[in-house]
Design a protein around this motif. Structure first.
Motif, PDB file in Angstrom:
ATOM      1  N   ASP A 413       0.840  -1.215   0.000  1.00  0.00           N
ATOM      2  CA  ASP A 413       0.000   0.000   0.000  1.00  0.00           C
ATOM      3  C   ASP A 413       0.871   1.261   0.000  1.00  0.00           C
ATOM      4  O   ASP A 413       0.599   2.225  -0.724  1.00  0.00           O
ATOM      5  N   VAL A 414       1.901   1.237   0.838  1.00  0.00           N
ATOM      6  CA  VAL A 414       2.791   2.406   0.905  1.00  0.00           C
ATOM      7  C   VAL A 414       3.482   2.601  -0.448  1.00  0.00           C
ATOM      8  O   VAL A 414       3.512   3.708  -0.992  1.00  0.00           O
ATOM      9  N   ALA A 415       4.002   1.492  -1.000  1.00  0.00           N
ATOM     10  CA  ALA A 415       4.714   1.589  -2.286  1.00  0.00           C
ATOM     11  C   ALA A 415       3.774   2.081  -3.388  1.00  0.00           C
ATOM     12  O   ALA A 415       4.147   2.924  -4.209  1.00  0.00           O
ATOM     13  N   LYS A 416       2.534   1.566  -3.387  1.00  0.00           N
ATOM     14  CA  LYS A 416       1.552   1.947  -4.421  1.00  0.00           C
ATOM     15  C   LYS A 416       1.272   3.456  -4.374  1.00  0.00           C
ATOM     16  O   LYS A 416       1.276   4.128  -5.404  1.00  0.00           O
ATOM     17  N   GLN A 417       1.056   3.958  -3.169  1.00  0.00           N
ATOM     18  CA  GLN A 417       0.698   5.382  -3.064  1.00  0.00           C
ATOM     19  C   GLN A 417       1.893   6.290  -3.367  1.00  0.00           C
ATOM     20  O   GLN A 417       1.730   7.345  -3.978  1.00  0.00           O
ATOM     21  N   LEU A 418       3.064   5.871  -2.923  1.00  0.00           N
ATOM     22  CA  LEU A 418       4.247   6.684  -3.237  1.00  0.00           C
ATOM     23  C   LEU A 418       4.493   6.687  -4.740  1.00  0.00           C
ATOM     24  O   LEU A 418       4.867   7.719  -5.323  1.00  0.00           O
ATOM     25  N   ALA A 419       4.231   5.532  -5.386  1.00  0.00           N
ATOM     26  CA  ALA A 419       4.411   5.445  -6.840  1.00  0.00           C
ATOM     27  C   ALA A 419       3.403   6.355  -7.547  1.00  0.00           C
ATOM     28  O   ALA A 419       3.746   7.046  -8.520  1.00  0.00           O
ATOM     29  N   ALA A 420       2.173   6.360  -7.045  1.00  0.00           N
ATOM     30  CA  ALA A 420       1.139   7.215  -7.653  1.00  0.00           C
ATOM     31  C   ALA A 420       1.534   8.688  -7.537  1.00  0.00           C
ATOM     32  O   ALA A 420       1.314   9.488  -8.451  1.00  0.00           O
ATOM     33  N   LYS A 421       2.128   9.024  -6.415  1.00  0.00           N
ATOM     34  CA  LYS A 421       2.542  10.411  -6.193  1.00  0.00           C
ATOM     35  C   LYS A 421       3.738  10.768  -7.076  1.00  0.00           C
ATOM     36  O   LYS A 421       3.871  11.914  -7.521  1.00  0.00           O
ATOM     37  N   ALA A 422       4.583   9.760  -7.304  1.00  0.00           N
ATOM     38  CA  ALA A 422       5.811  10.004  -8.080  1.00  0.00           C
ATOM     39  C   ALA A 422       5.517  10.267  -9.557  1.00  0.00           C
ATOM     40  O   ALA A 422       6.371  10.795 -10.274  1.00  0.00           O
TER      41      ALA A 422
ATOM     42  N   PHE B  72      -9.744  10.417 -17.421  1.00  0.00           N
ATOM     43  CA  PHE B  72      -8.985  10.324 -16.166  1.00  0.00           C
ATOM     44  C   PHE B  72      -8.447   8.910 -15.953  1.00  0.00           C
ATOM     45  O   PHE B  72      -7.362   8.724 -15.395  1.00  0.00           O
ATOM     46  N   SER B  73      -9.219   7.911 -16.375  1.00  0.00           N
ATOM     47  CA  SER B  73      -8.828   6.531 -16.098  1.00  0.00           C
ATOM     48  C   SER B  73      -7.572   6.118 -16.876  1.00  0.00           C
ATOM     49  O   SER B  73      -6.998   5.077 -16.600  1.00  0.00           O
ATOM     50  N   PHE B  74      -7.162   6.938 -17.819  1.00  0.00           N
ATOM     51  CA  PHE B  74      -5.927   6.653 -18.567  1.00  0.00           C
ATOM     52  C   PHE B  74      -4.776   7.552 -18.118  1.00  0.00           C
ATOM     53  O   PHE B  74      -3.792   7.722 -18.826  1.00  0.00           O
ATOM     54  N   THR B  75      -4.942   8.150 -16.946  1.00  0.00           N
ATOM     55  CA  THR B  75      -3.899   9.051 -16.441  1.00  0.00           C
ATOM     56  C   THR B  75      -3.482   8.630 -15.034  1.00  0.00           C
ATOM     57  O   THR B  75      -4.191   7.877 -14.367  1.00  0.00           O
ATOM     58  N   GLY B  76      -2.353   9.143 -14.591  1.00  0.00           N
ATOM     59  CA  GLY B  76      -1.877   8.851 -13.241  1.00  0.00           C
ATOM     60  C   GLY B  76      -1.488  10.129 -12.520  1.00  0.00           C
ATOM     61  O   GLY B  76      -1.611  11.229 -13.069  1.00  0.00           O
ATOM     62  N   GLY B  77      -1.021   9.964 -11.289  1.00  0.00           N
ATOM     63  CA  GLY B  77      -0.601  11.128 -10.513  1.00  0.00           C
ATOM     64  C   GLY B  77      -1.706  11.684  -9.656  1.00  0.00           C
ATOM     65  O   GLY B  77      -2.773  11.076  -9.530  1.00  0.00           O
ATOM     66  N   GLY B 301     -10.354   7.706  -4.337  1.00  0.00           N
ATOM     67  CA  GLY B 301     -10.313   9.051  -4.916  1.00  0.00           C
ATOM     68  C   GLY B 301     -10.231  10.175  -3.897  1.00  0.00           C
ATOM     69  O   GLY B 301      -9.728  11.261  -4.216  1.00  0.00           O
ATOM     70  N   PHE B 302     -10.706   9.919  -2.682  1.00  0.00           N
ATOM     71  CA  PHE B 302     -10.848  11.076  -1.782  1.00  0.00           C
ATOM     72  C   PHE B 302     -10.270  10.930  -0.378  1.00  0.00           C
ATOM     73  O   PHE B 302      -9.871  11.926   0.202  1.00  0.00           O
ATOM     74  N   THR B 303     -10.250   9.732   0.204  1.00  0.00           N
ATOM     75  CA  THR B 303      -9.885   9.699   1.631  1.00  0.00           C
ATOM     76  C   THR B 303      -8.412   9.386   1.884  1.00  0.00           C
ATOM     77  O   THR B 303      -7.929   9.625   2.979  1.00  0.00           O
ATOM     78  N   GLU B 304      -7.719   8.840   0.900  1.00  0.00           N
ATOM     79  CA  GLU B 304      -6.302   8.542   1.126  1.00  0.00           C
ATOM     80  C   GLU B 304      -5.486   9.828   1.002  1.00  0.00           C
ATOM     81  O   GLU B 304      -5.947  10.809   0.405  1.00  0.00           O
ATOM     82  N   GLN B 305      -4.271   9.795   1.555  1.00  0.00           N
ATOM     83  CA  GLN B 305      -3.448  11.003   1.445  1.00  0.00           C
ATOM     84  C   GLN B 305      -3.123  11.292  -0.016  1.00  0.00           C
ATOM     85  O   GLN B 305      -3.150  12.440  -0.453  1.00  0.00           O
ATOM     86  N   VAL B 306      -2.815  10.217  -0.765  1.00  0.00           N
ATOM     87  CA  VAL B 306      -2.612  10.381  -2.204  1.00  0.00           C
ATOM     88  C   VAL B 306      -3.948  10.081  -2.876  1.00  0.00           C
ATOM     89  O   VAL B 306      -4.387   8.936  -2.912  1.00  0.00           O
ATOM     90  N   GLN B 307      -4.587  11.126  -3.354  1.00  0.00           N
ATOM     91  CA  GLN B 307      -5.919  10.936  -3.935  1.00  0.00           C
ATOM     92  C   GLN B 307      -5.755  10.440  -5.366  1.00  0.00           C
ATOM     93  O   GLN B 307      -5.439  11.214  -6.266  1.00  0.00           O
ATOM     94  N   ASN B 308      -5.965   9.141  -5.542  1.00  0.00           N
ATOM     95  CA  ASN B 308      -5.660   8.486  -6.806  1.00  0.00           C
ATOM     96  C   ASN B 308      -6.886   8.542  -7.726  1.00  0.00           C
ATOM     97  O   ASN B 308      -7.619   7.556  -7.894  1.00  0.00           O
TER      98      ASN B 308
END
Lengths: 424, 340
Positions: A413-422, B72-77, B301-308
């Protein structure tokens, strides 16, 4: 006729002046959440600011804490956020903070007063973005009255988590209390005791490394305590993901012997529990490596998308003044996030001996906090680690995963989120 | 005598013309622009003109977001605006669908997505089945000449008027450790049940509360269908001495079929989209036992720190495809039944 013309002219001038002054007024919006009723104290300080600066008005938008965590980041990403906000994800939102340095009168004062905390708000730069509205320390409270009634001696300073768990169970058995021990459902809350057990949280390169033997030591205990009834599954097990749940109401209602939370509960307990029983803050129990809780807190920060940076700087300068913060911390029973005030400069507005004891206990715990805990608090992506920890540990506790599977998932989970941020 | 009967009619006519005057004026005002438009687009084009406001609304708030979501589903970040996001191709879909064994979520890379999907299927199966069954039974009862029929119709419809959050909070207070139901259980000598700690109980109450909240709406649809069946058919069956069971299976059910289909399709779509009630009631717990697919999307999409947002969008597209396939299947079954 002449009088009428004069009246018309005067009215026009007044109307124009009125319109001009209305146009000149700057409105600043401050997004705020309450642990207790601290917005009222903040409002009274802001009233004084507005009296001195009639061209600036400040509106405090009080929202639920959930909105600060979930809605505020979206608003900021969309460029539609407030001018200022009270936040707890200190480093996680830092890319949205403004640098107040050009807009405040004395940056040396800010450096001297808030030095180490400024790094939490700007991990990668020397920006000044805000100040701590409270410094928090995690640690347990116990129902001292229960211990006295049960005739069980409270473990002293330096006692381990195992000793405290045994004592809490003993009290609960003797008095038929439903919950011997309860912890807030929060990764932040678990991290302190995990570090006490020896968790390092980061590898030698400074990269996050959540799972190690120290963390496993604490996770195993939490798992066992949930299985043997020391902790109730109702709190941690009854929701999913990283949702926060506190046991403050259960503790205040005399349903819990020992409650692991933090210093921010003092004001609330002082009001809600009152004289009903002796609630007592105790020093952080120990593990093999340390006796530590986690530092943390909330900060008032200025946002870089504000259209009124000058006015925001003026307001922050005013709010950060020692006398104003002394009033704010004192009335709200908050541990000061201002270095000078932290060394004894606050007159806490309470006669409650329990609250005074809790304040001194938590303030006294600050020097004992492990450097690892400070590093973790200062890490901007710490919520990724907290969320992975609490959500996966919870899935193990309710039997969906084994602990070993949970550890693997935590790291993924940590790796996935850090990767998404990267990717950005 | 004639005078007496004509007088009320005249008064009525006057009242109608007074009340209708503002409407007439509005129509007069609209006549000129609409006649111009009609000359331009022709009579055949006029329905589109009347539909236009709704189409604009639907386009802005449904169609455009649908395309944006797809993109959006074809993008990241973590960037919010599409123009700032990084194109990652089908990476999000590959991540979601990366499973060793599709029947076992633990073997999937994104296990929570699959757990959400399985939980949703379990929920939909029980919720839709019992919802349709209970709605049908209730509609059949309320269609009969029983005392207090209007009152009971209102009673069954009342929960539909409540906000899902209110519904969930009411039931949460009933079901908590110190709630009304546990107080009752203790009063009759039983032990308390921690409903939200047991996965089975949590799923049961999620289904039950959802049925309780929505049954009135579907009952109303079925009731309307029952009332549209011509009484002559029942009279003829009665004269022929047909049994009640046979009447139900041979007359009521076939003629109610179009309404039943509407109920099943609506209940299915709403069931797959379940979120608010269950989120407030169980929070998705214990563990992930009642975490459904929409909550997974919300969390991602909303509750994690990295909103994916990319991953959440991909999951919502998968959900959309599932709903589309289910609806098409139902329509195909219905067509086959009608033709066969």
């Amino acid at each position: 006729m002449l009088n009428f013309k004069r009246l018309l002219a005067t009215t026009s001038v007044l109307a124009t002046l009125g319109a001009t002054s209305a146009l000149a007024e700057t409105e600043l919006r401050m997004m705020w959440y309450n642990d207790g009723s601290e917005s009222e104290v903040m409002q009274s300080i802001i009233d004084r600011f507005e009296a001195k600066n009639p061209d600036i008005s400040v509106v405090i938008d009080v929202v639920p804490y959930k909105s600060i965590m979930e809605s505020l980041p979206i608003q900021l990403a969309a460029g539609a956020g407030p001018d200022l906000a009270r936040v707890t994800d200190l480093g996680g939102l830092s890319k949205y903070y403004m640098d107040l340095t050009p807009h405040i009168s004395d940056s040396a004062y800010w450096e001297a007063s808030f030095g180490p905390f400024l790094d939490w708000l700007a991990p990668d730069s020397d920006r000044i973005s805000g100040f701590m509205t409270q410094l928090t320390v995690t640690g347990p409270y116990v129902n001292k009255t229960f211990f006295e009634q049960a005739g069980v001696a409270m473990p002293g300073d330096g006692a381990t988590w195992d000793e405290w768990a045994a004592a809490a169970n003993d009290v609960a058995d003797k008095l038929d209390i439903p919950i011997p021990m309860a912890w807030d459902r929060s990764g932040h809350r678990v991290s302190g005791p995990a570090i006490a057990m020896g968790a390092k949280m980061f590898n030698a390169d400074g990269e996050p490394a959540l799972v190690d033997d120290g963390l496993k030591e604490m996770a195993q205990r939490l798992y066992d305590w949930h299985q043997d009834g020391t902790m109730t599954k109702e709190l941690w097990g009854s929701v999913s993901g990283s949702s926060y749940l506190g046991a403050n109401e259960d503790f205040a209602n005399g349903q819990v012997v020992m409650y692991m939370s933090g210093s921010w509960q003092i004001g609330q307990f002082s009001g809600t529990i009152g004289d009903a029983f002796d609630w007592w803050a105790v020093p952080a129990p120990c593990g093999a490596a340390a006796c530590t809780g986690m530092p943390g807190g909330a900060a008032l920060v200025a946002m870089k998308d504000t259209k009124h940076p000058e006015e925001v700087g003026k307001l922050m300068d005013f709010l950060a003044q020692e006398e104003n913060l002394a009033e704010f911390y004192g009335k709200n029973l908050f541990i000061p996030g201002h270095l000078k005030l932290a060394t004894g400069g606050v007159d806490f507005a309470t006669d409650d001996a329990r609250a005074k004891h809790a304040l001194s206990t938590f303030a006294g715990a600050v020097p004992k906090i492990s450097p690892t805990a400070f590093d973790l608090q200062g890490y901007p992506n710490n919520r990724i680690m907290f969320n992975a920890l609490i959500s996966r540990l919870n899935e193990a506790i309710v039997g969906e995963l084994t602990l070993e599977q949970a550890y693997v998932r935590m790291e993924e989970d940590v790796a996935k989120q850090l990767a998404a941020k990267a990717v950005d | 005598m004639t005078k007496n009967t004509d007088q009320p009619a005249a008064v009525k006519n006057t009242a109608v013309s007074i009340a209708g005057w503002p409407v007439q004026q509005v129509f007069r005002l609209l006549e000129y622009p609409f006649s111009k438009i009609q000359r331009g687009v022709g009579v055949q084009g006029m329905p589109w003109i009347f539909l236009l406001p709704n189409l604009i609304f639907f386009g802005i708030f449904v169609i455009i977001p649908l395309f944006i979501n797809f993109a959006f589903s074809f993008t990241g970040g973590t960037e919010l605006f599409l123009s700032n996001r990084v194109y990652t191709g089908t990476e999000q879909y590959r991540f979601l669908l990366d499973c060793k064994t599709f029947g076992d979520p633990i073997t999937c890379r994104e296990d929570r997505f699959w757990k959400g999907l399985y939980n949703t299927f379990i929920f939909v199966f029980f919720q839709v089945s019992f919802l349709v069954l209970f709605s049908l039974i209730t509609a059949l009862i309320l269609n009969r000449e029983i005392r207090g029929r209007g009152f009971f119709r209102a009673v069954f419809f009342f929960p539909v008027l409540l906000s899902p959050v209110v519904v969930a909070l009411i039931w949460k207070w009933i079901l908590l450790r110190d709630g009304i139901l546990n107080a009752f259980l203790v009063s009759i000598g039983m032990d308390k049940i921690l409903f939200f700690v047991s996965p089975e109980w949590a799923m049961f109450w999620a289904v039950f509360v959802s049925i309780w909240a929505h049954m009135g709406f579907y009952t109303l649809i079925l009731l309307a269908g029952l009332q549209a069946i011509q009484p002559d058919l029942y009279e003829a069956a009665e004269m022929d001495g047909t049994s009640k069971e046979r009447v139900f299976w041979r007359i009521t059910l076939p003629l109610l079929w179009p309404n039943l289909l509407v109920v099943v399709v609506l209940a299915l779509i709403k069931g797959v989209q379940v979120f608010d009630e269950v989120f407030v009631l169980t929070g998705g717990g214990p563990g992930t036992a009642t975490q459904f697919i929409v909550q997974y999307i919300y969390n991602t999409g909303f509750t994690e720190q990295v909103q994916n947002f990319g991953l959440a969008s991909a999951a919502s597209i998968v959900l959309g495809v599932i709903l589309f396939v289910l609806t098409m299947l139902q329509l195909a079954v219905t067509r086959a039944r009608d033709n066969g």
